[in-house]
Design an enzyme around this catalytic site. Structure first.
Site, PDB file in Angstrom:
ATOM      1  CD  GLU A   1      12.084 -11.270   2.109  1.00  0.00           C
ATOM      2  OE1 GLU A   1      12.949 -10.735   3.016  1.00  0.00           O
ATOM      3  OE2 GLU A   1      12.824 -12.141   1.242  1.00  0.00           O
TER       4      GLU A   1
ATOM      5  CD  GLU B   1      14.219 -10.758  -2.830  1.00  0.00           C
ATOM      6  OE1 GLU B   1      14.874 -11.140  -2.336  1.00  0.00           O
ATOM      7  OE2 GLU B   1      13.698  -9.706  -2.646  1.00  0.00           O
TER       8      GLU B   1
HETATM    9  C1  NOJ Z   1      15.266 -10.486   0.719  1.00  0.00           C
HETATM   10  C2  NOJ Z   1      15.264  -9.172   0.470  1.00  0.00           C
HETATM   11  O1  NOJ Z   1      14.070  -8.936  -0.135  1.00  0.00           O
HETATM   12  C3  NOJ Z   1      16.483  -8.384  -0.197  1.00  0.00           C
HETATM   13  O2  NOJ Z   1      16.156  -7.113   0.055  1.00  0.00           O
HETATM   14  C4  NOJ Z   1      17.706  -9.075   0.179  1.00  0.00           C
HETATM   15  O3  NOJ Z   1      18.902  -8.397  -0.086  1.00  0.00           O
HETATM   16  C5  NOJ Z   1      17.673 -10.504  -0.256  1.00  0.00           C
HETATM   17  N1  NOJ Z   1      16.436 -11.088   0.343  1.00  0.00           N
HETATM   18  C6  NOJ Z   1      18.823 -11.503   0.423  1.00  0.00           C
HETATM   19  O4  NOJ Z   1      19.049 -11.433   1.646  1.00  0.00           O
END
Ligand code: NOJ
Length: 444
Positions: free
Chosen positions: A161, A348
């Site tokens: 991200e 994710e």
């Molecule tokens: C994005 C991130 O990559 C991760 O570190 C985070 O905990 C989750 N999504 C949830 O916000």
């Protein structure tokens, strides 16, 4: 049709969110260790987190029981190179060697994210992502990790991200290094994307077995207001426009995957051109899959309707205040594979909620089961429509440190009691186990 036989069902975590042991065995400080004081809910920190550093065997045993095909985790740069460059901390590498061995013995494919936000503090002091030297600093670290782990690791993601660590880190100031310097975005964007390209070269140069390489970006996904061709086209245009600012998808994905950089992003950054053709070629290295972290999507107003669909007024939300938008997985799979033309790995997806251990000693989380069920039906719809989806990764294997929001947001399939480090499998863990065992056949 349904999910192909070799579909990757997985779960994820990230070093700083689970490992703890923040100063153990020679680890250096990262920016989240050094700078987060006072900036996290309840003044919490990642010093101990889930103490996964000491509990990894127990955690991998839970993953094995769950039937995971892959586990996506990140390597902590300051654990492996305490100063960011130069000195290598073998004890830090030993932890990851032991982890991938344990995963191998459990029959779980390790997928490694090389950078999941905890930049070595020593490098931040030299400008961090604003300093072009980071392109080679990162390449050096990637070389060390690839050499150490590629005997076991085949799947690699360079960056997690960039939307967040660049946008929230340097523009909005909500994430480390907590800077509000929108004027630094052109430099940060250049350095991040060039570092990605160099990292891909380093992985290929050092890997002991053919690597499969991608990234794990996220971004604002716009939903069509209906399924008419015009509405779908409108949503597609918005998805790959600069409308989402530093959260836009094309900003971070076009150069690595298409070898071009969007003109509307240049306009937004106030530059005529951000990269020379040679630099674009350097960023545009061959990649094997398109990873994407996808939780929700942006709605568009429906003409003539009084309902505010842009804000998902009154619709279900997770404890993160994110709307529940299962169709995001279908439209995401369609738009992303049509544009970037690679197999999609959902790196994710998942939901935060206020789970607790109930009087019967169990963690009942029916909302998460319903969430998963709805989202995965949409993913199956995408697979049935013929979009190449190679896998799905639930975030997260266990509750953990949710950055500036601390420990309140529980995303895990496994509940963590932070006082005792006791793990309790939630109802959703067992539901996901059945789903994996039946390869999705239990989806209604
Ligand atoms: C994005 C991130 O990559 C991760 O570190 C985070 O905990 C989750 N999504 C949830 O916000």
């Amino acid at each position: 049709m349904g999910f192909p036989k070799d579909f990757f069902w997985g779960a994820a975590s990230a070093a700083h969110q689970v490992e703890g042991a923040y100063l153990e065995d020679g680890k250096g400080l990262g920016i989240w260790d050094a700078l987060a004081g006072g900036r996290v809910a309840h003044n919490e920190n990642g010093n101990t987190a889930c103490d996964h550093y000491h509990h990894y065997k127990e955690d991998v045993a839970l993953m094995k029981d769950l039937g995971l095909k892959h586990y996506r985790f990140s390597v902590s740069w300051p654990r492996v190179m305490p100063d960011g460059t130069g000195r290598v901390n073998e004890k830090g590498l030993d932890f990851y060697r032991a982890l991938v061995d344990e995963l191998g013995a459990a029959g779980i494919e390790p997928m490694v994210t090389l950078f999941h936000w905890n930049l070595p503090y020593a490098l931040h002091q030299q400008g961090g992502w604003k300093n072009p030297a980071i392109i080679e600093w990162f390449a050096g670290y990637v070389e060390v990790v690839t050499r150490a782990l590629s005997g076991r690791v085949r799947y690699w993601m360079t960056l997690n991200e960039p939307q967040c660590f660049a946008g929230l880190g340097y523009e909005v100031g909500e994430h480390a290094p907590f800077q509000q310097e929108p004027e630094s975005l052109p430099a940060v964007t250049r350095n991040v994307l060039l570092a990605h390209g160099r990292a891909v070269q380093e992985i290929r140069r050092n890997a002991q077995q053919t690597p499969h390489i991608g990234m794990a970006p996220t971004g604002s996904l716009y939903m069509p207001r209906d399924e008419s061709p015009a509405a779908v086209e409108e949503a597609r245009q918005l998805c790959f426009s600069a409308l989402g600012g530093s959260f836009s998808i094309a900003w971070w994905c076009d150069a690595p995957y298409l070898g071009s950089f969007p003109e509307d992003v240049c306009r937004r950054l106030g530059v005529k051109e951000l990269f020379s053709p040679g630099e674009l070629a350097q960023i545009h290295q061959p990649l094997d899959f398109f990873g994407f972290n996808l939780y929700h999507a942006v709605g568009l107003p429906v003409p003539g309707s009084a309902y505010d669909s842009t804000r998902y007024q009154g619709s279900p939300r997770t404890s993160m205040d994110w709307p529940v938008v299962p169709e995001a997985l279908y439209w995401g799979a369609k738009f992303l594979t049509e544009r970037y033309k690679l197999p999609l790995l959902i790196t994710e997806n998942g939901m935060g909620s206020n789970d607790w251990v109930m009087l019967d000693g169990q963690v009942h989380d029916p909302q998460r089961i319903d969430y998963l069920h709805r989202y995965l039906r949409e993913l199956r719809r995408a697979v049935d429509a013929g979009f190449p989806v190679m896998g799905y990764t639930y975030w997260s294997i266990m509750d953990n440190f949710e950055w500036a929001k601390g420990y309140d947001q529980r995303f895990g399939l496994v509940y963590v009691d932070y006082r005792t480090q006791k793990r309790t499998c939630k109802d959703s863990y067992y539901w996901y186990r059945d789903l994996i065992a039946s390869n999705g056949a239990n989806l209604l």
